[in-house]
Design an enzyme around this catalytic site. Structure first.
Site, PDB file in Angstrom:
ATOM      1  N   ASP A 216      -2.926  10.941   6.949  1.00  0.00           N
ATOM      2  CA  ASP A 216      -3.789  10.162   7.875  1.00  0.00           C
ATOM      3  C   ASP A 216      -3.166   8.823   8.262  1.00  0.00           C
ATOM      4  OD1 ASP A 216      -4.393   8.991   5.368  1.00  0.00           O
ATOM      5  OD2 ASP A 216      -6.567   9.016   5.680  1.00  0.00           O
TER       6      ASP A 216
ATOM      7  N   ALA B  98     -13.208  10.108  -8.562  1.00  0.00           N
ATOM      8  CA  ALA B  98     -12.798  11.512  -8.599  1.00  0.00           C
ATOM      9  C   ALA B  98     -12.084  11.924  -7.319  1.00  0.00           C
ATOM     10  CB  ALA B  98     -14.017  12.411  -8.825  1.00  0.00           C
TER      11      ALA B  98
ATOM     12  N   SER C 105     -16.738   5.763  -2.353  1.00  0.00           N
ATOM     13  CA  SER C 105     -16.796   4.455  -1.689  1.00  0.00           C
ATOM     14  C   SER C 105     -16.993   4.595  -0.179  1.00  0.00           C
ATOM     15  CB  SER C 105     -15.586   3.589  -2.033  1.00  0.00           C
ATOM     16  OG  SER C 105     -14.417   4.345  -2.059  1.00  0.00           O
TER      17      SER C 105
ATOM     18  N   GLU D  64     -13.052  -1.687   4.516  1.00  0.00           N
ATOM     19  CA  GLU D  64     -12.387  -1.395   3.236  1.00  0.00           C
ATOM     20  C   GLU D  64     -10.973  -1.978   3.218  1.00  0.00           C
ATOM     21  OE1 GLU D  64     -13.239   2.149   1.255  1.00  0.00           O
ATOM     22  OE2 GLU D  64     -11.530   1.986  -0.098  1.00  0.00           O
TER      23      GLU D  64
ATOM     24  N   ASP E 133     -11.396   9.573   5.078  1.00  0.00           N
ATOM     25  CA  ASP E 133     -12.606   9.663   4.256  1.00  0.00           C
ATOM     26  C   ASP E 133     -13.842   9.228   5.040  1.00  0.00           C
ATOM     27  OD1 ASP E 133     -10.633  10.216   2.473  1.00  0.00           O
ATOM     28  OD2 ASP E 133     -10.870   8.395   1.283  1.00  0.00           O
TER      29      ASP E 133
HETATM   30  C1  GLA Z   1      -7.301   8.650  -0.017  1.00  0.00           C
HETATM   31  C2  GLA Z   1      -7.391   7.751   1.211  1.00  0.00           C
HETATM   32  C3  GLA Z   1      -7.296   8.583   2.492  1.00  0.00           C
HETATM   33  C4  GLA Z   1      -6.067   9.493   2.459  1.00  0.00           C
HETATM   34  C5  GLA Z   1      -5.984  10.261   1.134  1.00  0.00           C
HETATM   35  C6  GLA Z   1      -4.705  11.042   0.995  1.00  0.00           C
HETATM   36  O1  GLA Z   1      -8.419   9.494  -0.065  1.00  0.00           O
HETATM   37  O2  GLA Z   1      -8.613   7.023   1.212  1.00  0.00           O
HETATM   38  O3  GLA Z   1      -7.284   7.726   3.616  1.00  0.00           O
HETATM   39  O4  GLA Z   1      -4.901   8.755   2.681  1.00  0.00           O
HETATM   40  O5  GLA Z   1      -6.104   9.402   0.020  1.00  0.00           O
HETATM   41  O6  GLA Z   1      -4.645  12.073   1.922  1.00  0.00           O
END
Ligand code: GLA
Length: 393
Positions: free
Chosen positions: A39, A126, A131, A163, A175
């Protein structure tokens, strides 16, 4: 499903007053099916929202204060809604504070204060985006309470910015985007450069997605995560000798990478870049095979993704590898990989429905023998993104 009646009682116990005027919002956690560490490189990801997440009860107050409490954490506080700053000792409170700060930056100062009670069902640390779920549910609820428009893409971008800049974690957009835009029984094929996305029906037929939580705390995750990010940036700088306009690794095709990889001087950095470019290609292949209903091919791509995260990107570690190895040895498993940032957290496996019980028993036993840690398993359904929880008392 959270017990709203009990949560409302808990709310009045903490904040006083009656249950009148309490509104309830919910944002899910997420699991990424494939496309890891792509990402922030402007590549593609393929996450899905979960059916469990963070529930938020909210009610306006007569002043400009924020009352913040959680059923999960002991830390609670009443603070001014204006002039918020990050404080280490505020722990989880920094996430809702970050969102209020972000809204103010965007010209949305809260007109009144609010009491907020959070109830999280996502295990913390996890890698299932607890968050992001707090951020997105806070942004959505506050915008609704203030009578403002709610655009899920904008909410994701604002939450990620909050964030990155307020909490100081340099995460990508995946996320927050998945939590805000998820749809029941669909995965999200998202281009993280343009934010164009497609909801792809996830038809798993006789197979189930099973999440395995290694219960390994993800120590050092932020520093290692940032190190991977800067290695990708270094690769881009070196590749600019051939592509002067290059901004992100995700803009390169596999063929362009192959032809120019020798421009990257450091062997480790070259391996990191290879993972990113190949993983983006695997997302594309995954969409194709899933649209054809070829789950076995998707399972092989999941396996290849994990192996690359282990060997090229080096973000797995002994716990995730032990769980994935045990998973792949169970008959009826089409594929298994780590999901999220790595260094601990969860795996995701595609398991035949009739093998799920055996899977949980065998993987649990082998994993515990290998690591001394007790895992948790969740047979996963894909749920909706952020929303108001209506009509459920
Ligand atoms: C975490 C980060 C995401 C992404 C993943 C790895 O979840 O918050 O933005 O980079 O790691 O794919």
């Amino acid at each position: 499903m959270p017990q709203i009646t009990e949560l409302k009682k808990e709310f009045t116990k903490r904040f006083g007053g009656s249950e009148d005027g309490i509104r309830v919002f919910h944002a899910p956690g997420r699991v990424n099916l494939i496309g890891e560490h792509t990402d922030y490189n402007g590549g593609a990801v393929f996450p899905a929202a979960l059916t469990f997440g963070t529930t938020l009860l909210i009610r306006p107050r007569g002043d400009l204060q924020l009352g913040l409490a959680s059923t999960n954490f002991p830390v609670s506080s009443t603070i001014s809604a204006r002039g918020l700053t990050f404080k280490e000792e505020d722990d989880w409170l920094n996430y809702p504070k970050a969102v209020v700060w972000e809204l103010a930056r965007r010209g949305i100062d809260l007109s009144v204060g609010y009491d907020l009670l959070y109830h999280g069902e996502i295990p913390n640390g996890a890698g299932l985006s607890s968050s992001a779920s707090i951020e997105v549910v806070t942004a959505y609820a506050l915008l609704r309470m203030e009578g403002k428009k709610t655009d899920p893409v904008e909410i994701a971008v604002w939450s990620q910015h909050a964030e990155n800049e307020f909490v100081g974690v340099k995460c990508g957009i995946m996320d927050q985007f998945a939590v805000a835009n998820g749809k029941k029984d669909h995965a999200i094929h998202l281009n993280c450069d343009t934010l164009e996305y497609e909801l792809v029906p996830f038809r798993s037929g006789d197979y189930r997605l099973v999440i395995g939580n290694t219960n390994k705390r993800r120590g050092l995750v932020d520093s290692k995560y940032n190190e991977r990010r800067s290695q990708c940036e270094q690769a881009v700088r070196e590749l600019r000798a051939a592509f002067p306009e290059l901004k992100l690794l995700g803009q390169l095709t596999l063929a362009e990478f192959e032809a120019n990889k020798s421009l990257i001087g450091d062997e480790t950095v070259r391996r990191r870049a290879r993972h990113v470019v190949e993983e983006i290609d695997r997302v594309k292949q995954s969409i194709d095979v899933l649209k054809r209903g070829d789950l076995a091919a998707f399972g092989s791509l999941m396996n290849a993704s994990h192996d690359s995260l282990r060997d090229l990107y080096e973000v797995t570690g002994p716990e995730l590898d032990a769980m994935v190895d045990a998973a792949r040895a169970v008959p009826g498993v089409l594929g298994s990989r780590m999901t999220g940032a790595g260094f601990g957290g969860c795996t995701i496996s595609l398991v035949h429905g009739q093998s799920v019980d055996r899977f949980i028993e065998e993987v649990g036993r082998k994993y515990e023998t290998a690591t001394g840690l007790k895992p948790d398993f969740y047979v996963c359904d894909i749920g909706d993104g952020v929303r108001e929880w209506e009509g459920e008392a």
